[in-house]
Scaffold this active site. Structure first.
Site, PDB file in Angstrom:
ATOM      1  N   GLN A   1      10.040 -19.724  -0.334  1.00  0.00           N
ATOM      2  CA  GLN A   1       9.540 -19.614   1.035  1.00  0.00           C
ATOM      3  C   GLN A   1       8.034 -19.812   1.132  1.00  0.00           C
ATOM      4  O   GLN A   1       7.467 -19.684   2.213  1.00  0.00           O
ATOM      5  CB  GLN A   1       9.978 -18.300   1.683  1.00  0.00           C
ATOM      6  CG  GLN A   1       9.303 -17.053   1.142  1.00  0.00           C
ATOM      7  CD  GLN A   1       9.943 -15.807   1.708  1.00  0.00           C
ATOM      8  OE1 GLN A   1      11.080 -15.454   1.399  1.00  0.00           O
ATOM      9  NE2 GLN A   1       9.221 -15.089   2.570  1.00  0.00           N
TER      10      GLN A   1
ATOM     11  N   LEU B   1       4.965  -2.285  -1.347  1.00  0.00           N
ATOM     12  CA  LEU B   1       5.521  -1.593  -0.180  1.00  0.00           C
ATOM     13  C   LEU B   1       4.482  -0.749   0.563  1.00  0.00           C
ATOM     14  O   LEU B   1       3.576  -0.181  -0.041  1.00  0.00           O
ATOM     15  CB  LEU B   1       6.692  -0.699  -0.622  1.00  0.00           C
ATOM     16  CG  LEU B   1       7.820  -1.430  -1.367  1.00  0.00           C
ATOM     17  CD1 LEU B   1       8.917  -0.435  -1.761  1.00  0.00           C
ATOM     18  CD2 LEU B   1       8.409  -2.554  -0.517  1.00  0.00           C
TER      19      LEU B   1
ATOM     20  N   GLY C   1       5.401   0.223   6.744  1.00  0.00           N
ATOM     21  CA  GLY C   1       6.359  -0.603   7.492  1.00  0.00           C
ATOM     22  C   GLY C   1       7.677  -0.677   6.739  1.00  0.00           C
ATOM     23  O   GLY C   1       8.760  -0.461   7.298  1.00  0.00           O
ATOM     24  N   HIS C   2       7.586  -0.950   5.441  1.00  0.00           N
ATOM     25  CA  HIS C   2       8.794  -0.980   4.603  1.00  0.00           C
ATOM     26  C   HIS C   2       9.477   0.389   4.594  1.00  0.00           C
ATOM     27  O   HIS C   2      10.703   0.491   4.627  1.00  0.00           O
ATOM     28  CB  HIS C   2       8.446  -1.375   3.169  1.00  0.00           C
ATOM     29  CG  HIS C   2       7.824  -2.737   3.025  1.00  0.00           C
ATOM     30  ND1 HIS C   2       6.531  -2.921   2.593  1.00  0.00           N
ATOM     31  CD2 HIS C   2       8.307  -3.986   3.255  1.00  0.00           C
ATOM     32  CE1 HIS C   2       6.252  -4.215   2.550  1.00  0.00           C
ATOM     33  NE2 HIS C   2       7.310  -4.886   2.948  1.00  0.00           N
TER      34      HIS C   2
ATOM     35  N   VAL D   1       5.323  -1.360  12.526  1.00  0.00           N
ATOM     36  CA  VAL D   1       4.518  -0.179  12.208  1.00  0.00           C
ATOM     37  C   VAL D   1       3.061  -0.621  12.083  1.00  0.00           C
ATOM     38  O   VAL D   1       2.759  -1.597  11.381  1.00  0.00           O
ATOM     39  CB  VAL D   1       4.992   0.479  10.891  1.00  0.00           C
ATOM     40  CG1 VAL D   1       4.123   1.684  10.544  1.00  0.00           C
ATOM     41  CG2 VAL D   1       6.454   0.894  11.004  1.00  0.00           C
TER      42      VAL D   1
ATOM     43  N   GLY E   1      11.969  -6.215  10.067  1.00  0.00           N
ATOM     44  CA  GLY E   1      10.880  -5.773  10.923  1.00  0.00           C
ATOM     45  C   GLY E   1      10.610  -6.767  12.039  1.00  0.00           C
ATOM     46  O   GLY E   1      10.666  -7.981  11.839  1.00  0.00           O
TER      47      GLY E   1
END
Ligand code: AMP
Length: 285
Positions: free
Chosen positions: A62, A34, A37-38, A177, A148
């Protein structure tokens, strides 16, 4: 200390009782390691909801072959400390055996959305993202989920998924961010050497350049894209540009650019693949 759950059945039961008390649940899905941004996603969730759940799970589905699934940075203890600092209530950190005891056969495709941009360079990526989110939504039943704008196409895919399936969750977008010098925060930035990081700043700087031309009246998408490409390619360690596109809010290509259109790009710096995007007509500049 946040309560840590690893087993889907246990967290489902726990959150069911929370919901019975009439409390709202905000959900922040992450792959961990993390950063600020998180933290912003978590803070927004804490403002809007009674309880905030953060998932920490590097979702194998993914990642494509030859991608960085094995080397993706992982540090659960560090992530839990950050969650504690931010006042997160619940951390969900399942193992692969909890999420994929049996591999799903369902495939999620949204024609015109999951097969473009990231989807064309990472086939199957958005299928993996959609499957894991559908599982999380079904296990956690959150009222809101925070995403985000850094992963702008992912945000669009999730919004469409939720709309098409009438899922009872509100998707809340959170602006990107950036570090003090403009680099978009990403767990993958840890791969960059100091020199590569310097070159990675060219992504943000190319946005500023394009924004300047846009404000001066340039509306030609092709020309703006060429300007961005040429600027980035001047920098050392740039190993290639996967794409530089300018798209409207539905990610449709535009010839004549207008305010609100987005520059989206993916660039390989050394061995690291970075993505970023920018809304043209940014009022802050
Ligand atoms: P990740 O852990 O990279 O899968 O990201 C989890 C969530 O955090 C996704 O919704 C991302 O879009 C979001 N996110 C990642 N980096 C940033 C950033 N720099 N600013 C805002 N949100 C971000």
């Amino acid at each position: 200390m946040p309560t840590l759950f690893k087993k889907p059945r246990e967290i489902r039961n726990y959150l069911r009782s929370v919901k019975c008390e009439g409390k709202t649940i905000g959900f922040v899905p992450t792959m961990g390691y993390l950063h600020d941004g998180h933290r912003k996603l978590i803070r927004d969730s804490k403002v809007d909801n009674h309880m905030t759940v953060v998932s920490i799970y590097v979702n194998p589905l993914q990642f494509g072959e030859g991608e960085d699934f094995q080397s993706y940075p992982r540090d659960l203890d560090r992530d839990i400390s950050i969650c504690e600092e931010e006042g997160v209530d619940v951390v969900f950190a399942p193992g692969d055996e909890d999420m994929y005891a049996e591999m799903p056969s369902l495939r999620v495709e949204i024609p015109g959305l999951t097969d473009i941009l990231e989807g064309s360079f990472r086939p199957g990526h958005f299928n993996g993202v959609c499957i894991v989110l559908l599982k999380f939504f079904s296990i956690l039943q959150p009222d809101r989920a925070y995403f985000g704008e850094k992963d702008y196409q992912q945000l669009k895919v999730v919004q469409r998924l939720v709309k098409d399936l009438s899922l009872p969750v509100e998707i809340v977008p959170v602006p990107t961010v950036r570090d003090h010098d403009g680099l978009a925060l990403s767990s993958r930035n840890t791969y960059l050497t100091a020199e590569e990081r310097e070159s990675a700043l060219s992504l943000y700087r190319s946005f500023l350049l394009a924004e300047k031309f846009f404000k001066e009246g340039q509306r030609n998408s092709e020309l703006l894209r060429e300007t961005i490409r040429n600027f980035i390619l001047q920098h050392p360690h740039v190993n290639g540009i996967d794409y530089v596109e300018i798209r409207d809010e539905n990610l449709m290509p535009v010839e004549e650019v207008k305010e609100g259109d987005r520059i989206l790009l993916a660039v390989r710096i050394g061995k690291t693949r970075l993505i970023d995007n920018w809304r043209l007509g940014n009022e802050e500049l």
